[in-house]
Design an enzyme around this catalytic site. Structure first.
Site, PDB file in Angstrom:
ATOM      1  N   SER A  37       0.839  -1.189   0.000  1.00  0.00           N
ATOM      2  CA  SER A  37       0.000   0.000   0.000  1.00  0.00           C
ATOM      3  C   SER A  37       0.889   1.259   0.000  1.00  0.00           C
ATOM      4  CB  SER A  37      -0.961  -0.050   1.191  1.00  0.00           C
ATOM      5  OG  SER A  37      -2.024   0.859   1.036  1.00  0.00           O
ATOM      6  N   MET A  38       0.777   2.138   0.984  1.00  0.00           N
ATOM      7  CA  MET A  38       1.651   3.308   1.022  1.00  0.00           C
ATOM      8  C   MET A  38       3.117   2.914   0.915  1.00  0.00           C
ATOM      9  SD  MET A  38       2.288   6.171   4.016  1.00  0.00           S
ATOM     10  CE  MET A  38       3.455   5.151   4.927  1.00  0.00           C
TER      11      MET A  38
END
Length: 263
Positions: free
Chosen positions: A96-97
């Site tokens: 994700s991030m």
């Protein structure tokens, strides 16, 4: 390498004689311990890699430090810290991030003459496929609702309102960093990218995952797993197997270069 000399890197299951090092970057709101199950599974499977995890400021043993709310600044600081870990070939794995951050870290390392052997981009839209989102501007209750919707934060934390509110500054900083990030259109990666995505991920659809192909002059493969945004939790053995096969191919194909601190 002594992990106690690093502000950013944690090792749960050291493999001193590993042929390659895998640096794992957590999701927004996550900490290094998010990769403890992955590290344990990799060790049990005999993955020939020294798996280490990144600890962002503002949580756990770095709780007293100010968290970043700018992804470029975070990438600068992490790239500076990773130099000593390149005593062997290094690959990056970001969820994700962490995938976007890994991409920006890899760009900085390559600009300094380093060559990560590859980037695993998990559950993340390509940098050029970012959406305009404002979760970071919600009030505390709205931010908590977003966390529970994705079920990414430790369930113990989600069930303890007092504990959850203690970690909200770091969560808000992470969401601010990733939601205000804009791809600058600079030099793309030379190293290969392997994209991993869940087939029912509400955050990243398959087209957005496939758009990573525009961000490297090397190869880019996409692997689809059953599950949502945190497919990794239920597909751990399959992910470890994919990582093992891919690391072996990258290590054979990629020359080794060591990073400097400037440039």
């Amino acid at each position: 390498m002594n992990e106690r000399t690093s502000r950013w890197v944690r090792r749960f299951h050291p493999v001193e004689d590993a042929r390659v090092r895998l640096v794992c970057l957590p999701h927004a709101g996550g900490s290094a311990t998010a990769y403890f199950p992955f590290s344990r599974a990799a060790l049990a499977a005999g993955l020939p890699a020294d798996v280490v995890a990144v600890q962002y400021p503002g949580r756990q043993d770095r709780r007293g430090e100010r968290c970043f709310d700018d992804l470029a600044a975070m990438a600068d600081a992490l790239a500076d810290d990773l130099g000593p870990w390149f005593d062997r070939p290094v690959a990056l794995f970001g969820h994700s991030m962490g995938a976007t951050l890994g991409y920006e870290v890899a760009r900085r390392l390559e600009a300094r003459g380093a060559e990560p052997i590859g980037l695993f981009a998990s559950a993340c839209r390509a940098p050029s496929a970012q959406r305009i989102e404002y979760v970071h501007q919600r009030d505390d209750d709205g931010l908590i609702a977003a966390l529970k919707e994705l079920s990414g934060t430790d369930t113990t934390v989600l069930g303890d309102d007092e504990l959850l509110r203690m970690v909200l500054p770091a969560v808000r900083g992470d969401y601010t960093a990733v939601e205000t990030y804009r791809h600058d259109g600079g030099a793309e990666l030379r190293c290969p990218i392997h994209v991993l995505v869940g087939d029912t991920d509400p955050v990243t659809d398959l087209a957005e995952a496939g758009a990573w192909r525009a961000h490297t002059t090397g190869t880019c493969d996409v692997a689809v797993f059953g599950g949502g945004h945190f497919y990794l939790n239920s597909q751990l053995d399959g992910v470890v197997g994919t990582v093992a096969t891919t690391l072996a191919r990258w290590q054979r194909a990629t020359p080794i270069r060591r990073p400097g601190r400037g440039g």
